[in-house]
Each structure stands twice: as C-alpha cells, then as structure tokens.
Design an enzyme around this catalytic site. Structure first.
Site, PDB file in Angstrom:
ATOM      1  N   ASP A  46      71.207 -75.582  39.756  1.00 57.27           N
ATOM      2  CA  ASP A  46      71.979 -75.064  38.631  1.00 57.27           C
ATOM      3  C   ASP A  46      72.415 -76.249  37.788  1.00 57.27           C
ATOM      4  O   ASP A  46      73.056 -77.166  38.290  1.00 57.27           O
ATOM      5  CB  ASP A  46      73.208 -74.294  39.156  1.00 57.27           C
ATOM      6  CG  ASP A  46      74.081 -73.768  38.029  1.00 57.27           C
ATOM      7  OD1 ASP A  46      73.614 -72.908  37.263  1.00 57.27           O
ATOM      8  OD2 ASP A  46      75.234 -74.240  37.892  1.00 57.27           O
ATOM      9  N   GLU A 130      66.638 -72.718  36.375  1.00 58.64           N
ATOM     10  CA  GLU A 130      66.881 -71.586  35.488  1.00 58.64           C
ATOM     11  C   GLU A 130      66.444 -71.973  34.084  1.00 58.64           C
ATOM     12  O   GLU A 130      66.688 -73.085  33.645  1.00 58.64           O
ATOM     13  CB  GLU A 130      68.372 -71.258  35.505  1.00 58.64           C
ATOM     14  CG  GLU A 130      68.706 -69.944  34.884  1.00 58.64           C
ATOM     15  CD  GLU A 130      70.154 -69.550  35.176  1.00 58.64           C
ATOM     16  OE1 GLU A 130      70.425 -68.352  35.217  1.00 58.64           O
ATOM     17  OE2 GLU A 130      70.995 -70.440  35.373  1.00 58.64           O
ATOM     18  N   CYS A 183      76.851 -61.947  43.550  1.00 54.56           N
ATOM     19  CA  CYS A 183      77.392 -62.569  44.760  1.00 54.56           C
ATOM     20  C   CYS A 183      76.213 -62.933  45.654  1.00 54.56           C
ATOM     21  O   CYS A 183      75.400 -62.080  45.992  1.00 54.56           O
ATOM     22  CB  CYS A 183      78.339 -61.604  45.470  1.00 54.56           C
ATOM     23  SG  CYS A 183      78.767 -62.128  47.143  1.00 54.56           S
ATOM     24  N   ASP A 212      79.133 -72.754  40.595  1.00 56.55           N
ATOM     25  CA  ASP A 212      77.831 -73.408  40.459  1.00 56.55           C
ATOM     26  C   ASP A 212      76.985 -73.325  41.730  1.00 56.55           C
ATOM     27  O   ASP A 212      75.772 -73.156  41.660  1.00 56.55           O
ATOM     28  CB  ASP A 212      78.017 -74.873  40.047  1.00 56.55           C
ATOM     29  CG  ASP A 212      78.737 -74.988  38.714  1.00 56.55           C
ATOM     30  OD1 ASP A 212      78.644 -74.043  37.911  1.00 56.55           O
ATOM     31  OD2 ASP A 212      79.394 -76.023  38.476  1.00 56.55           O
TER      32      ASP A 212
END
Ligand SMILES: [Zn+2]
Length: 261
Positions: A46, A130, A183, A212
């Site tokens: 991330d 991502e 989650c 994060d």
C-alpha cells in the site's frame, strides 16, 4: 572508467548533459531476463503519504529524510532565482543552483526507490500493487506536492521492469477495489474512511486495524493468489491485470536498462 560492465555489446550510445552540467552516457543493449528462483512468497504493498509504503506483513517504509531537508533548500534557491534579472550573470548562477538541488533530490529519491524495489523483487515471487491513478490525485492541490515528491510512479515502473527482468509476477489491482474499507479479517465492507482516519475498529468482527496495513493485506488478497491466510482469495472476484511477465520483449528491456544508469 566503467562503474559497471555492460551485459552485451551496445548498439547505440547517447551522451546527455543535464541542467546542472552533469554528463550521462546512455547505452542501448539487449539482455535476456535473469530468472530468480521462485520462492512462493507474495507481498501486498500500500503506497501512502504518511509512510511511503506499507507491506501486508505490517512493515512500514518511511520516505528518506534528506528529501524533506533538501526541499526547503530548493524553495530557497527558487525564491532567489525569481529575484534576479533576466539575462544577468546572477540569474545564470541562481539557475544552476536550483538545477543542482533538483539533481540531488532526484538522485536521493532514485537511490531510495531502486534499493526498495530491488529488495521487494528479491524477497517475493508475486508483487501486488494498487492502481493509483496518480494523475487524478495530483489534481488535488493539497496532495499534489506530497505525491509528486514521493515518486510513486517511478516506483511502480521500477517494480514492473525488475519483475520482468527477474521473472517475477507483478500485478496491479483495480483502484476500485475497496482496499481501505474492507475488513481484512472478516471481509465485510465498512463505510468510507477519510484519509485522516489511521486506525479503525470493524463493526462486524471487532478487529482493530491500522489503516495502511489492512489495505496492504487486502491488496495482497485481491492480487488473486490461490491460497490466502483466511482462504478468501480463491473465490473472490478480482480485476487483476498482469502488467509484466518473464516473457518481456526486447523493447521493454531496453526501457528497463535506462532505469539502471
Ligand atoms: Zn471485520
């Protein structure tokens, strides 16, 4: 004087002089990918502003400090430049000074990104990132300064190039995946969380998450890995895109080599 041997005969050489009067020689060579042994490990990354990168293992990587210090220097040099008269000797000197600080910042950042991307490629067979849509985020002026200083785009390019070079699997997941909202323990999607929210509790399973690290775990899962800790990865529908594979073309390898100067 060679600091590094070329992997094969160069087909062309270009000499470039940059704004701070430094000379660079750029070679075009053909290379075959050097495959690293598959260790079966995978990583979800991330990218962020508070920390440059957070891994699904919980490790956080800070941006290099010297960058922040030099940015102050850069602003000072730019202010000085704007006070000089066009065509004057003072202006030329001020311009060189700005270019020199720029070059230094560029070097420190490139070095940091190279070391980090090399480490990630060495340690993992599958690398999941991502899709950041940096151009959209840069339109947000508050974020723009921070983001363009971080070098997310160069980092992605390096990971992609090195994956191809060493036979690693580089994947990019869609930025529409709710990686920050889901989650990673129970899979339920909570509400949208503002960037300021660094830690949250899942209302469904009471798990407490670092924003994060939770996102990095979801990124790794969304990478479409066959086996995951909680077994959700196999059945979840994901929009994965394999951006690079070991069958890299000569063209992309030429592009990669320019990264290694
Ligand atoms: Zn939960």
């Amino acid at each position: 004087m060679w600091s590094r041997d070329l992997p094969s005969e160069a087909s062309s050489v270009t000499v470039i002089k940059d704004a701070s009067d430094r000379y660079f020689a750029s070679f075009v060579v053909e290379v075959n990918p050097v495959l690293l042994p598959d260790n079966g490990r995978s990583i979800g990354i991330d990218l962020g502003i508070t920390d440059f990168a957070t891994f699904d293992t919980g490790e956080k990587i800070k941006s290099p400090k010297p960058l922040k210090r030099r940015l102050k220097k850069l602003r000072k040099a730019q202010r000085k430049l704007s006070c000089t008269n066009k065509g004057s000797k003072r202006r030329e000197r001020a311009r060189k000074r700005v270019a020199k600080v720029h070059a230094k910042i560029y070097d420190v950042r490139k070095d940091f990104l190279h070391k980090l991307s090399t480490r990630i490629i060495r340690e993992n067979q599958t690398i999941v990132l991502e899709d950041l849509a940096v151009s959209n985020m840069v339109k947000n002026r508050k974020l723009s300064r921070a983001i363009s200083d971080l070098g997310w785009r160069s980092f992605r390019t390096m990971l992609e190039a090195k994956s191809a070079m060493y036979g690693r699997d580089f994947r990019v997941i869609s930025r529409w995946e709710p990686t920050s909202q889901r989650c990673s323990c129970c899979g339920e999607i909570g509400g949208k969380k503002e960037l300021l929210v660094r830690e949250w509790t899942c209302l469904f399973c009471d798990a407490i998450h670092d924003r994060d690290i939770n996102a990095a775990v979801n990124i790794e899962v969304a990478g479409g890995l066959p086996e995951t800790i909680n077994g959700r990865g196999g059945s979840r529908k994901t929009t994965t895109k394999v951006a690079a594979s070991c069958e890299a073309s000569t063209i992309s390898l030429v592009k990669q080599l320019s990264l290694f100067h």
